[in-house]
Scaffold this active site. Structure first.
Site, PDB file in Angstrom:
ATOM      1  N   HIS A   5      -5.985  -7.588  -0.501  1.00  0.00           N
ATOM      2  CA  HIS A   5      -6.342  -6.197  -0.748  1.00  0.00           C
ATOM      3  C   HIS A   5      -5.395  -5.631  -2.080  1.00  0.00           C
ATOM      4  CE1 HIS A   5      -6.704  -6.765   3.608  1.00  0.00           C
ATOM      5  NE2 HIS A   5      -7.666  -5.787   3.588  1.00  0.00           N
ATOM      6  N   HIS A  20       0.786  -1.209  -0.058  1.00  0.00           N
ATOM      7  CA  HIS A  20       0.003   0.047   0.007  1.00  0.00           C
ATOM      8  C   HIS A  20       0.977   1.293  -0.139  1.00  0.00           C
ATOM      9  CE1 HIS A  20      -3.418  -2.263   0.278  1.00  0.00           C
ATOM     10  NE2 HIS A  20      -3.450  -2.632   1.502  1.00  0.00           N
ATOM     11  N   ASP A  26      -2.284 -10.915  -2.104  1.00  0.00           N
ATOM     12  CA  ASP A  26      -2.924 -10.549  -1.018  1.00  0.00           C
ATOM     13  C   ASP A  26      -4.410 -10.047  -0.953  1.00  0.00           C
ATOM     14  OD1 ASP A  26      -1.761  -8.766   1.902  1.00  0.00           O
ATOM     15  OD2 ASP A  26      -3.423  -7.958   1.177  1.00  0.00           O
TER      16      ASP A  26
END
Length: 382
Positions: A231, A192, A229
């Protein structure tokens, strides 16, 4: 990785609609090119000099296996870390399981160096790194509000230092993967974080840094990121938005954080899942995705972001994949690389249940049993 309180979902777009130029130190090249990137101006020369002067790549003796870990990875500061759903001792427990089961000797693991400020500047800006000197900014990124009340020196030593060690591990993993055929960093995968922004427990862009170092030091120019993942990997997607040397396959739950409308434009192969997706459907979609990737791009290195937040019961991933499903998933990705003789490095990324460490260890053991990695052989693949 994750975010604690996601905003409402946004609509999607296509990578072809790109119009935002994010920071990427190296100039873009055709995906079909295999030559080393040459500097084209003062900024590129500075960036290359930082990489060439880095100490993060070092020779690893043949007595070691390409499993990278440091006891410094684990995060502990007066119990405050327990306020966050992430298991900040996950990395150490993975190694403990592997050692206890007799599949790993601690003396055989590789300890990375800490990424220095100059190393981080290969991707990150001075202004972003300066922002991390504020305890409040770090608290926002890692989502543990009490951290903002701690002295900055404590935050640096107890939170950011472990992250910088994991970044060093991710960067070194590319070198070991090229030399041995595979490498596993028992940590990293901070997908992220981009050059200018952290979030979701990700303070440094280790995936972007790993790839930029590989471009210069490993003489490669085609990298595939397989991000599994739960996300969306919006950080590396933003960083490589204008770089055709990097092909991104991202398979994630579209109903959870980060809902990054801009970053979705830059995904080459997007597989969006619904909350509650079960193991069989997940693995079927993965098979289809890997087949498409196989036909569309010929990488010289695979960066595999292997988050275990896809597990059934994970409070943030919201998928329903069984532990055996995770093991099968990892095996499929390693076979994908092995069949094409492509070096692969694996990062452990997100996973928000205590059971994640055991599942990761079991998956690594399965890879060893299937001869996809060789924990008992310093030269890697059999």
């Amino acid at each position: 990785m994750h975010h604690w309180k996601p905003p409402p979902p946004l609509s999607l777009s296509l990578r072809s609609c790109r119009f935002v130029l994010s920071f990427t130190p190296a100039p873009a090249m055709s995906a079909s090119s295999s030559s080393e990137v040459a500097p084209t101006g003062p900024a590129d020369a500075i960036y290359r000099d930082r990489i060439l002067s880095s100490k993060l790549y070092f020779d690893v003796p043949p007595s070691k296996v390409p499993v990278i870990y440091s006891s410094s990875y684990d995060i502990a500061f007066f119990g405050i870390e327990k306020l966050h759903p992430f298991d900040s001792s996950k990395w150490g427990r993975i190694c403990q399981f592997l050692i206890k089961e007799g599949f790993l000797d601690k003396k055989q693991t590789v300890e990375p160096l800490e990424a220095s400020n100059d190393d981080l500047l290969v991707v990150h800006s001075e202004s972003y790194l300066s922002s991390l000197k504020s305890s409040l900014n770090v608290a926002i990124i890692i989502e543990v509000p009490p951290v903002s009340l701690l002295p900055n020196c404590l935050v640096q030593n107890k939170v950011l230092y472990p992250f910088r060690k994991q970044v060093g591990g991710s960067i070194l993993a590319a070198k070991l993967a090229k030399e041995r055929g595979w490498a596993i960093n028992i940590g990293g995968g901070f997908h992220h974080c981009s050059a200018e922004k952290g979030g979701g427990f990700c303070a440094y862009a280790d995936i972007s840094l790993c790839i930029q170092f590989a471009f210069v030091l490993l003489n490669i120019s085609r990298v595939m990121i397989i991000d599994l993942d739960a996300h969306q990997g919006n950080g590396h997607e933003i960083d490589f938005s204008n770089d055709r040397r990097v092909y991104i396959l991202d398979m994630y739950n579209a109903g959870i954080y980060p809902f990054d409308f801009e970053a979705k434009r830059y995904i080459d192969q997007k597989v969006e899942l619904a909350s509650g997706t079960k193991t069989k459907e997940y693995l079927d979609k993965l098979d289809e995705a890997l087949e498409v990737a196989r036909n569309n791009f010929n990488p010289e290195l695979v960066v595999y972001n292997a988050g275990t937040d896809i597990l059934d019961g994970d409070p943030l991933g919201r998928l329903k994949i069984s532990p055996d499903g995770v093991t099968t998933r990892d095996e499929k990705v390693f076979r994908f690389a092995r069949e094409r003789n492509i070096p692969l490095l694996m990062l452990t990324s997100g996973g928000y249940m205590k059971s994640s460490a055991r599942v990761i260890a079991d998956s690594i053991i399965n890879l060893s049993k299937k001869n996809l990695i060789a924990l008992d052989s310093p030269l890697g693949r059999k």
